[in-house]
Scaffold this motif. Structure first.
Motif, PDB file in Angstrom:
ATOM      1  N   VAL A  14       0.853  -1.186   0.000  1.00 55.53           N
ATOM      2  CA  VAL A  14       0.000   0.000   0.000  1.00 55.53           C
ATOM      3  C   VAL A  14       0.892   1.240   0.000  1.00 55.53           C
ATOM      4  N   VAL A  15       0.692   2.094  -0.988  1.00 57.23           N
ATOM      5  CA  VAL A  15       1.456   3.331  -1.125  1.00 57.23           C
ATOM      6  C   VAL A  15       0.495   4.504  -1.068  1.00 57.23           C
ATOM      7  N   ALA A  16       0.769   5.450  -0.184  1.00 59.48           N
ATOM      8  CA  ALA A  16       0.001   6.689  -0.107  1.00 59.48           C
ATOM      9  C   ALA A  16       0.790   7.786  -0.815  1.00 59.48           C
ATOM     10  N   ILE A  17       0.084   8.640  -1.556  1.00 59.96           N
ATOM     11  CA  ILE A  17       0.770   9.657  -2.343  1.00 59.96           C
ATOM     12  C   ILE A  17      -0.032  10.946  -2.352  1.00 59.96           C
ATOM     13  N   SER A  18       0.676  12.061  -2.353  1.00 55.92           N
ATOM     14  CA  SER A  18       0.000  13.353  -2.421  1.00 55.92           C
ATOM     15  C   SER A  18      -0.300  13.699  -3.871  1.00 55.92           C
ATOM     16  N   SER A  19      -1.238  14.611  -4.067  1.00 55.50           N
ATOM     17  CA  SER A  19      -1.644  14.986  -5.425  1.00 55.50           C
ATOM     18  C   SER A  19      -0.500  15.641  -6.189  1.00 55.50           C
ATOM     19  N   ARG A  20       0.347  16.429  -5.512  1.00 55.18           N
ATOM     20  CA  ARG A  20       1.448  17.116  -6.204  1.00 55.18           C
ATOM     21  C   ARG A  20       2.610  16.188  -6.527  1.00 55.18           C
ATOM     22  N   ALA A  21       2.704  15.041  -5.875  1.00 52.22           N
ATOM     23  CA  ALA A  21       3.697  14.049  -6.254  1.00 52.22           C
ATOM     24  C   ALA A  21       3.212  13.223  -7.439  1.00 52.22           C
ATOM     25  N   LEU A  22       1.897  13.032  -7.518  1.00 54.25           N
ATOM     26  CA  LEU A  22       1.321  12.196  -8.577  1.00 54.25           C
ATOM     27  C   LEU A  22       1.137  12.968  -9.877  1.00 54.25           C
ATOM     28  N   PHE A  23       0.709  14.228  -9.781  1.00 54.76           N
ATOM     29  CA  PHE A  23       0.405  15.028 -10.968  1.00 54.76           C
ATOM     30  C   PHE A  23       1.177  16.348 -10.959  1.00 54.76           C
ATOM     31  N   ASP A  24       1.272  16.931 -12.139  1.00 55.51           N
ATOM     32  CA  ASP A  24       1.892  18.245 -12.289  1.00 55.51           C
ATOM     33  C   ASP A  24       0.857  19.304 -11.927  1.00 55.51           C
ATOM     34  N   LEU A  25       0.939  19.809 -10.709  1.00 51.05           N
ATOM     35  CA  LEU A  25       0.028  20.837 -10.221  1.00 51.05           C
ATOM     36  C   LEU A  25       0.754  22.166 -10.029  1.00 51.05           C
ATOM     37  N   SER A  26       1.848  22.350 -10.769  1.00 56.86           N
ATOM     38  CA  SER A  26       2.670  23.541 -10.575  1.00 56.86           C
ATOM     39  C   SER A  26       1.889  24.821 -10.869  1.00 56.86           C
ATOM     40  N   GLU A  27       1.065  24.827 -11.900  1.00 58.91           N
ATOM     41  CA  GLU A  27       0.327  26.040 -12.252  1.00 58.91           C
ATOM     42  C   GLU A  27      -0.687  26.407 -11.170  1.00 58.91           C
ATOM     43  N   SER A  28      -1.491  25.420 -10.757  1.00 55.46           N
ATOM     44  CA  SER A  28      -2.491  25.716  -9.732  1.00 55.46           C
ATOM     45  C   SER A  28      -1.832  26.008  -8.383  1.00 55.46           C
ATOM     46  N   HIS A  29      -0.673  25.407  -8.116  1.00 61.73           N
ATOM     47  CA  HIS A  29       0.025  25.689  -6.854  1.00 61.73           C
ATOM     48  C   HIS A  29       0.542  27.126  -6.841  1.00 61.73           C
ATOM     49  N   ARG A  30       0.945  27.628  -8.007  1.00 59.53           N
ATOM     50  CA  ARG A  30       1.356  29.033  -8.085  1.00 59.53           C
ATOM     51  C   ARG A  30       0.181  29.954  -7.766  1.00 59.53           C
ATOM     52  N   VAL A  31      -1.014  29.586  -8.247  1.00 58.58           N
ATOM     53  CA  VAL A  31      -2.201  30.372  -7.928  1.00 58.58           C
ATOM     54  C   VAL A  31      -2.427  30.394  -6.419  1.00 58.58           C
ATOM     55  N   PHE A  32      -2.293  29.244  -5.787  1.00 56.80           N
ATOM     56  CA  PHE A  32      -2.462  29.147  -4.333  1.00 56.80           C
ATOM     57  C   PHE A  32      -1.456  30.024  -3.595  1.00 56.80           C
ATOM     58  N   GLU A  33      -0.188  29.947  -4.011  1.00 57.46           N
ATOM     59  CA  GLU A  33       0.858  30.681  -3.299  1.00 57.46           C
ATOM     60  C   GLU A  33       0.769  32.198  -3.517  1.00 57.46           C
ATOM     61  N   LEU A  81      -4.689   8.162  -2.379  1.00 57.65           N
ATOM     62  CA  LEU A  81      -4.420   9.582  -2.528  1.00 57.65           C
ATOM     63  C   LEU A  81      -4.634  10.292  -1.198  1.00 57.65           C
ATOM     64  N   LEU A  82      -3.598  10.949  -0.703  1.00 58.73           N
ATOM     65  CA  LEU A  82      -3.685  11.764   0.509  1.00 58.73           C
ATOM     66  C   LEU A  82      -3.365  13.200   0.124  1.00 58.73           C
ATOM     67  N   SER A  83      -4.331  14.091   0.290  1.00 58.17           N
ATOM     68  CA  SER A  83      -4.193  15.431  -0.270  1.00 58.17           C
ATOM     69  C   SER A  83      -4.678  16.503   0.688  1.00 58.17           C
ATOM     70  N   ARG A  84      -3.982  17.644   0.663  1.00 53.03           N
ATOM     71  CA  ARG A  84      -4.426  18.810   1.410  1.00 53.03           C
ATOM     72  C   ARG A  84      -5.590  19.523   0.717  1.00 53.03           C
ATOM     73  N   ASN A  85      -5.943  19.091  -0.466  1.00 51.16           N
ATOM     74  CA  ASN A  85      -7.101  19.656  -1.151  1.00 51.16           C
ATOM     75  C   ASN A  85      -8.372  19.404  -0.347  1.00 51.16           C
ATOM     76  N   SER A  86      -9.391  20.195  -0.632  1.00 53.95           N
ATOM     77  CA  SER A  86     -10.739  19.873  -0.159  1.00 53.95           C
ATOM     78  C   SER A  86     -11.350  18.893  -1.145  1.00 53.95           C
ATOM     79  N   SER A  87     -12.500  18.363  -0.812  1.00 50.08           N
ATOM     80  CA  SER A  87     -13.170  17.458  -1.761  1.00 50.08           C
ATOM     81  C   SER A  87     -13.520  18.195  -3.052  1.00 50.08           C
ATOM     82  N   ASP A  88     -13.853  19.484  -2.943  1.00 46.84           N
ATOM     83  CA  ASP A  88     -14.154  20.289  -4.127  1.00 46.84           C
ATOM     84  C   ASP A  88     -12.954  20.374  -5.060  1.00 46.84           C
ATOM     85  N   THR A  89     -11.828  20.820  -4.517  1.00 47.01           N
ATOM     86  CA  THR A  89     -10.645  21.012  -5.349  1.00 47.01           C
ATOM     87  C   THR A  89      -9.978  19.688  -5.705  1.00 47.01           C
TER      88      THR A  89
END
Length: 305
Positions: A14-33, A81-89
């Motif tokens: 069993v491997v747990a992974i964050s959304s930013r490790a699994l996918f390229d979320l660089s653009e949306s992460h810039r929006v967040f920051e 998938l373990l993510s700091r996102n909300s269910s919406d995002t």
């Protein structure tokens, strides 16, 4: 090690992974920051039909999950998938996972809180994240965890074959006791101590449990035809190699390849091994390795303060 028939059903990875490790979320992460959480939510909802591109750890996950087809049994290898996102995002993340053929059925969206506490609740053997704080919290809680370093991810289609996982030794598979002695007393004292303690197994490091789970999965296949291959890639050389070999033997764990480099650069050997991921506690080794292979920094032991 062979797995007794009555225990075969219990063998899982069993491997747990964050959304930013699994996918390229660089653009949306810039929006967040730069614009904050509300703008981030609006951005993700507005783009939730846009499929995310694979991230650094995507090829590893794709190959691990393909083992279920090889074994003709769904769920033998599970990715959560373990993510700091909300269910919406987080909707966009799960939609993208399913679009890319990842059979991910379990997820935790924590709405900004660290998801580390769910690693052990899900029974995960490994947690991969792009957030160093979450990784440290998971390690402190006794879970194998690594920060996935930024790198360009190869396409999953061009990255087929065996799953190849490489590990550093001290402070990763083993405790950092020997590394502390080396830093305090130097190479000669370190070698003398390790030679004298050759028959005394090293204490466990944070990744022993993950390696053991991988080893049990390997045991379901013929040794000469396993889709999983492991390597120890360590700066140790003779005479300190003997204690490592005897420790793995004491644990009942088979490592397919053991590279004792005696201080040589690891990056070239990792490229030659064609690792899908490499785990090391020292940032300098990780940065060099990440130019060639996906790399996870393990912020554990004396090298990390």
């Amino acid at each position: 090690m062979s797995v007794d028939s009555k225990d075969i059903e219990a063998v899982r990875l069993v491997v747990a992974i964050s959304s930013r490790a699994l996918f390229d979320l660089s653009e949306s992460h810039r929006v967040f920051e730069t614009q904050g959480v509300d703008a981030y939510r609006e951005y993700q909802v507005a783009h939730e039909s846009d499929i995310l591109s694979p991230g650094v750890a995507f090829p590893l996950v794709k190959k691990l999950m393909s083992l279920n087809a090889t074994l003709e049994q769904r769920g033998r290898v599970e990715v959560i998938l373990l993510s700091r996102n909300s269910s919406d995002t987080g909707l966009r993340v799960l939609t993208s996972a399913h679009h890319h053929g990842l059979d991910i059925t379990r997820a935790a969206f924590t709405g900004g809180a660290s998801p580390y506490r769910y690693v052990s609740a899900f029974g995960a053997h490994l947690f991969l994240s792009a957030d160093p704080l979450d990784v440290r919290l998971a390690l402190d809680a006794g879970c194998a965890a690594a920060t996935v370093l930024p790198a360009s991810a190869p396409s999953a289609e061009a990255h087929e074959g065996q799953v190849r996982i490489a590990f550093d030794g001290d402070a990763v598979l083993f405790s950092d006791e020997a590394e502390r002695l080396f830093r305090r007393e130097g190479l000669d004292v370190f070698n003398a101590s390790e030679f004298a303690s050759a028959h005394e197994p090293l204490a466990s490091g944070p990744f022993k449990g993950f390696l053991f789970a991988v080893h049990r999965l390997q045991a379901l296949f013929p040794q000469d035809a396993s889709p999983l291959r492991t390597a120890l890639v360590t700066s140790r050389g003779a005479p300190s190699h003997e204690r490592v070999i005897r420790t793995l033997r004491d644990w009942g764990i088979r490592i397919d390849e053991a590279l004792f480099l005696g201080g040589m650069r690891k990056a070239d050997f990792l490229r030659a091994f064609d690792a899908d991921i490499f785990f090391d506690d020292q940032e300098t080794h990780c940065e060099a390795a990440s130019l060639h292979v996906a790399t996870g920094h393990v912020p554990h032991g004396v090298a990390n303060g």
